[in-house]
Design a protein around this motif. Structure first.
Motif, PDB file in Angstrom:
ATOM      1  N   ASN A   1       0.832  -1.207   0.000  1.00 49.39           N
ATOM      2  CA  ASN A   1       0.000   0.000   0.000  1.00 49.39           C
ATOM      3  C   ASN A   1       0.870   1.261   0.000  1.00 49.39           C
ATOM      4  OD1 ASN A   1      -2.696   1.065  -0.087  1.00 49.39           O
ATOM      5  ND2 ASN A   1      -2.328   1.838   1.971  1.00 49.39           N
ATOM      6  N   LEU A   2       2.016   1.198   0.665  1.00 46.15           N
ATOM      7  CA  LEU A   2       2.939   2.336   0.630  1.00 46.15           C
ATOM      8  C   LEU A   2       3.457   2.567  -0.785  1.00 46.15           C
ATOM      9  CD1 LEU A   2       4.961   1.677   3.902  1.00 46.15           C
ATOM     10  CD2 LEU A   2       3.153   3.367   3.530  1.00 46.15           C
ATOM     11  N   LYS A   3       3.629   1.486  -1.543  1.00 47.59           N
ATOM     12  CA  LYS A   3       4.058   1.616  -2.933  1.00 47.59           C
ATOM     13  C   LYS A   3       2.993   2.354  -3.745  1.00 47.59           C
ATOM     14  CE  LYS A   3       5.527  -2.119  -4.952  1.00 47.59           C
ATOM     15  NZ  LYS A   3       5.540  -3.374  -5.746  1.00 47.59           N
ATOM     16  N   LEU A   4       1.719   1.996  -3.526  1.00 48.91           N
ATOM     17  CA  LEU A   4       0.640   2.686  -4.236  1.00 48.91           C
ATOM     18  C   LEU A   4       0.586   4.163  -3.859  1.00 48.91           C
ATOM     19  CD1 LEU A   4      -2.284   0.091  -4.155  1.00 48.91           C
ATOM     20  CD2 LEU A   4      -0.781   0.659  -6.063  1.00 48.91           C
ATOM     21  N   ILE A   5       0.795   4.462  -2.581  1.00 53.92           N
ATOM     22  CA  ILE A   5       0.795   5.855  -2.122  1.00 53.92           C
ATOM     23  C   ILE A   5       1.955   6.621  -2.768  1.00 53.92           C
ATOM     24  CG2 ILE A   5       1.115   7.328  -0.093  1.00 53.92           C
ATOM     25  CD1 ILE A   5      -0.457   5.131   1.489  1.00 53.92           C
ATOM     26  N   ALA A   6       3.118   5.978  -2.876  1.00 53.64           N
ATOM     27  CA  ALA A   6       4.262   6.615  -3.536  1.00 53.64           C
ATOM     28  C   ALA A   6       3.974   6.868  -5.015  1.00 53.64           C
ATOM     29  CB  ALA A   6       5.512   5.750  -3.370  1.00 53.64           C
ATOM     30  N   PHE A   7       3.314   5.902  -5.674  1.00 56.14           N
ATOM     31  CA  PHE A   7       2.946   6.072  -7.076  1.00 56.14           C
ATOM     32  C   PHE A   7       1.961   7.233  -7.224  1.00 56.14           C
ATOM     33  CE2 PHE A   7       0.324   4.770 -10.816  1.00 56.14           C
ATOM     34  CZ  PHE A   7       1.301   4.946 -11.780  1.00 56.14           C
ATOM     35  N   GLU A   8       0.997   7.306  -6.322  1.00 59.45           N
ATOM     36  CA  GLU A   8       0.038   8.417  -6.321  1.00 59.45           C
ATOM     37  C   GLU A   8       0.772   9.752  -6.172  1.00 59.45           C
ATOM     38  OE1 GLU A   8      -4.126   9.401  -4.003  1.00 59.45           O
ATOM     39  OE2 GLU A   8      -2.543   8.347  -2.900  1.00 59.45           O
ATOM     40  N   ARG A   9       1.775   9.781  -5.316  1.00 57.08           N
ATOM     41  CA  ARG A   9       2.554  11.001  -5.104  1.00 57.08           C
ATOM     42  C   ARG A   9       3.309  11.384  -6.372  1.00 57.08           C
ATOM     43  NH1 ARG A   9       4.546  13.762  -0.461  1.00 57.08           N
ATOM     44  NH2 ARG A   9       5.513  15.621  -1.321  1.00 57.08           N
ATOM     45  N   LEU A  10       3.862  10.377  -7.073  1.00 51.36           N
ATOM     46  CA  LEU A  10       4.536  10.633  -8.346  1.00 51.36           C
ATOM     47  C   LEU A  10       3.587  11.314  -9.318  1.00 51.36           C
ATOM     48  CD1 LEU A  10       6.921  10.012 -10.475  1.00 51.36           C
ATOM     49  CD2 LEU A  10       5.481   8.062 -11.075  1.00 51.36           C
ATOM     50  N   LEU A  11       2.379  10.760  -9.440  1.00 40.09           N
ATOM     51  CA  LEU A  11       1.399  11.318 -10.384  1.00 40.09           C
ATOM     52  C   LEU A  11       0.948  12.718  -9.971  1.00 40.09           C
ATOM     53  CD1 LEU A  11      -0.765   8.106 -10.946  1.00 40.09           C
ATOM     54  CD2 LEU A  11       1.026   9.037 -12.445  1.00 40.09           C
ATOM     55  N   THR A  12       0.895  12.974  -8.684  1.00 43.91           N
ATOM     56  CA  THR A  12       0.500  14.295  -8.176  1.00 43.91           C
ATOM     57  C   THR A  12       1.598  15.326  -8.399  1.00 43.91           C
ATOM     58  OG1 THR A  12      -0.897  13.278  -6.489  1.00 43.91           O
ATOM     59  CG2 THR A  12      -0.241  15.565  -6.118  1.00 43.91           C
ATOM     60  N   ASP A  13       2.817  14.951  -8.040  1.00 47.29           N
ATOM     61  CA  ASP A  13       3.936  15.896  -8.107  1.00 47.29           C
ATOM     62  C   ASP A  13       4.462  16.115  -9.524  1.00 47.29           C
ATOM     63  OD1 ASP A  13       3.716  16.060  -5.371  1.00 47.29           O
ATOM     64  OD2 ASP A  13       5.594  15.005  -4.933  1.00 47.29           O
ATOM     65  N   TYR A  14       4.266  15.135 -10.408  1.00 48.48           N
ATOM     66  CA  TYR A  14       4.770  15.218 -11.776  1.00 48.48           C
ATOM     67  C   TYR A  14       3.637  14.898 -12.748  1.00 48.48           C
ATOM     68  CZ  TYR A  14       9.193  15.186  -9.328  1.00 48.48           C
ATOM     69  OH  TYR A  14      10.219  15.486  -8.478  1.00 48.48           O
ATOM     70  N   PRO A  15       2.719  15.847 -12.962  1.00 49.94           N
ATOM     71  CA  PRO A  15       1.542  15.605 -13.805  1.00 49.94           C
ATOM     72  C   PRO A  15       1.881  15.155 -15.222  1.00 49.94           C
ATOM     73  CG  PRO A  15       1.373  17.732 -12.692  1.00 49.94           C
ATOM     74  CD  PRO A  15       2.741  17.190 -12.401  1.00 49.94           C
ATOM     75  N   SER A  16       3.064  15.494 -15.708  1.00 53.86           N
ATOM     76  CA  SER A  16       3.424  15.085 -17.075  1.00 53.86           C
ATOM     77  C   SER A  16       3.508  13.563 -17.208  1.00 53.86           C
ATOM     78  CB  SER A  16       4.762  15.716 -17.480  1.00 53.86           C
ATOM     79  OG  SER A  16       5.805  15.232 -16.654  1.00 53.86           O
ATOM     80  N   TRP A  17       3.646  12.840 -16.103  1.00 51.29           N
ATOM     81  CA  TRP A  17       3.726  11.385 -16.148  1.00 51.29           C
ATOM     82  C   TRP A  17       2.357  10.714 -16.166  1.00 51.29           C
ATOM     83  CZ3 TRP A  17       7.767   8.476 -17.291  1.00 51.29           C
ATOM     84  CH2 TRP A  17       9.029   9.075 -17.243  1.00 51.29           C
ATOM     85  N   GLN A  18       1.313  11.439 -15.915  1.00 47.31           N
ATOM     86  CA  GLN A  18      -0.020  10.840 -15.811  1.00 47.31           C
ATOM     87  C   GLN A  18      -0.452  10.126 -17.080  1.00 47.31           C
ATOM     88  OE1 GLN A  18      -2.680  13.936 -14.443  1.00 47.31           O
ATOM     89  NE2 GLN A  18      -1.469  14.281 -12.601  1.00 47.31           N
ATOM     90  N   LYS A  19      -0.020  10.578 -18.231  1.00 47.04           N
ATOM     91  CA  LYS A  19      -0.374   9.938 -19.510  1.00 47.04           C
ATOM     92  C   LYS A  19       0.764   9.080 -20.055  1.00 47.04           C
ATOM     93  CE  LYS A  19      -4.304  12.217 -20.024  1.00 47.04           C
ATOM     94  NZ  LYS A  19      -5.434  11.632 -19.415  1.00 47.04           N
ATOM     95  N   ARG A  20       1.882   9.008 -19.307  1.00 46.87           N
ATOM     96  CA  ARG A  20       3.068   8.316 -19.824  1.00 46.87           C
ATOM     97  C   ARG A  20       3.451   7.071 -19.047  1.00 46.87           C
ATOM     98  NH1 ARG A  20       7.098  13.004 -19.321  1.00 46.87           N
ATOM     99  NH2 ARG A  20       8.586  11.319 -19.635  1.00 46.87           N
ATOM    100  N   VAL A  21       2.769   6.800 -17.914  1.00 48.95           N
ATOM    101  CA  VAL A  21       3.169   5.688 -17.069  1.00 48.95           C
ATOM    102  C   VAL A  21       1.947   4.898 -16.606  1.00 48.95           C
ATOM    103  CG1 VAL A  21       3.122   6.974 -14.890  1.00 48.95           C
ATOM    104  CG2 VAL A  21       4.686   5.049 -15.130  1.00 48.95           C
ATOM    105  N   VAL A  22       2.148   3.615 -16.349  1.00 49.89           N
ATOM    106  CA  VAL A  22       1.109   2.776 -15.755  1.00 49.89           C
ATOM    107  C   VAL A  22       1.783   1.877 -14.727  1.00 49.89           C
ATOM    108  CG1 VAL A  22       1.279   1.001 -17.564  1.00 49.89           C
ATOM    109  CG2 VAL A  22      -0.770   1.117 -16.150  1.00 49.89           C
ATOM    110  N   MET A  23       1.130   1.679 -13.610  1.00 51.67           N
ATOM    111  CA  MET A  23       1.610   0.705 -12.639  1.00 51.67           C
ATOM    112  C   MET A  23       0.780  -0.557 -12.788  1.00 51.67           C
ATOM    113  SD  MET A  23       1.878   0.695  -8.492  1.00 51.67           S
ATOM    114  CE  MET A  23       3.513   1.399  -8.400  1.00 51.67           C
TER     115      MET A  23
END
Length: 168
Positions: A101-123
Motif C-alpha cells: 500500500n505504501l508503494k501505491l501511495i508513492a505512485f500516487e505522489r509521483l502522479l501528483t507531483d509530476y503531472p506530465s507522467w499521468q499519460k506516460r506511465v502505468v503501474m
C-alpha cells in the motif's frame, strides 16, 4: 523478546535457521511449516511467523527468467494493453508488512507531483493472497482497494492495472 512480535524477518535463510535452532534448543519451542511456505514458531499459545526475504537480485537467474517464453509473451501483452506508457510493475503479498500500500501511495505522489507522467506511465500491480494470514490479508486488501479507487478516480483508470491473485 523477538517472539512477542507477530512476524520475525531475516534477510538470509541461514539467519532464520539459526533463530529457529536457538528457539528449539534454548527455549524448547517447536516450529512448523505453514500454508504459503511460511514457518511458524509456536510460542505462548500463538504462532509467530518467521520470514526470509533476500535483499539482492541474482543477475544470472533474472537474465534466464527474462528469456522464458511466458515472460516474453506477458511483456508483449502488457505493452499492447498499455501502448505508449512506461510500465512499472510489482508482485507483492497482500500483507501489511509487504509495504504494497505504501508503494501505491508513492505512485500516487509521483502522479501528483509530476503531472506530465499521468499519460506516460502505468503501474501494473499484482496483490498475492496466499491465505496464510487471513485477517491481515483482509485488512490489507481493504486498504489496497481504497488506494486503487482513489488513484483511479483522481488520474483515470489507465494509470493503474491492479489485480488480486488468490491462492498464490
Amino acid at each position: 523478546g523477538m517472539l512477542h512480535a507477530d512476524v520475525v524477518g531475516f534477510h538470509a535463510f541461514d539467519h532464520a535457521r539459526h533463530f529457529l535452532n536457538a528457539a528449539k534448543r534454548i527455549l524448547g519451542l517447536n516450529y512448523e511449516s505453514l500454508v504459503g511456505g511460511l514457518i511458524g514458531v509456536l510460542f505462548q499459545g500463538r504462532t509467530v511467523l518467521v520470514t526470509m526475504s533476500n535483499v539482492s537480485i541474482e543477475p544470472v537467474m533474472l537474465d534466464k527468467s527474462l528469456q522464458l517464453p511466458t515472460v516474453e509473451s506477458t511483456c508483449t501483452m502488457l505493452q499492447q494493453k498499455h501502448p505508449g506508457r512506461m510500465i512499472i510493475s510489482g508482485v507483492d503479498i497482500a500483507q501489511r508488512l509487504s509495504g504494497v500500500n505504501l508503494k501505491l501511495i508513492a505512485f500516487e505522489r509521483l502522479l501528483t507531483d509530476y503531472p506530465s507522467w499521468q499519460k506516460r506511465v502505468v503501474m501494473v500491480q499484482k496483490a498475492l493472497l496466499p491465505g496464510s494470514r487471513k485477517a491481515d490479508e483482509s485488512n490489507t486488501i481493504r486498504e489496497l482497494r481504497a488506494s486503487v479507487k482513489r488513484i483511479r478516480d483522481a488520474f483515470g483508470p489507465d494509470v493503474l492495472d491492479y489485480e488480486e491473485v488468490v491462492g498464490s
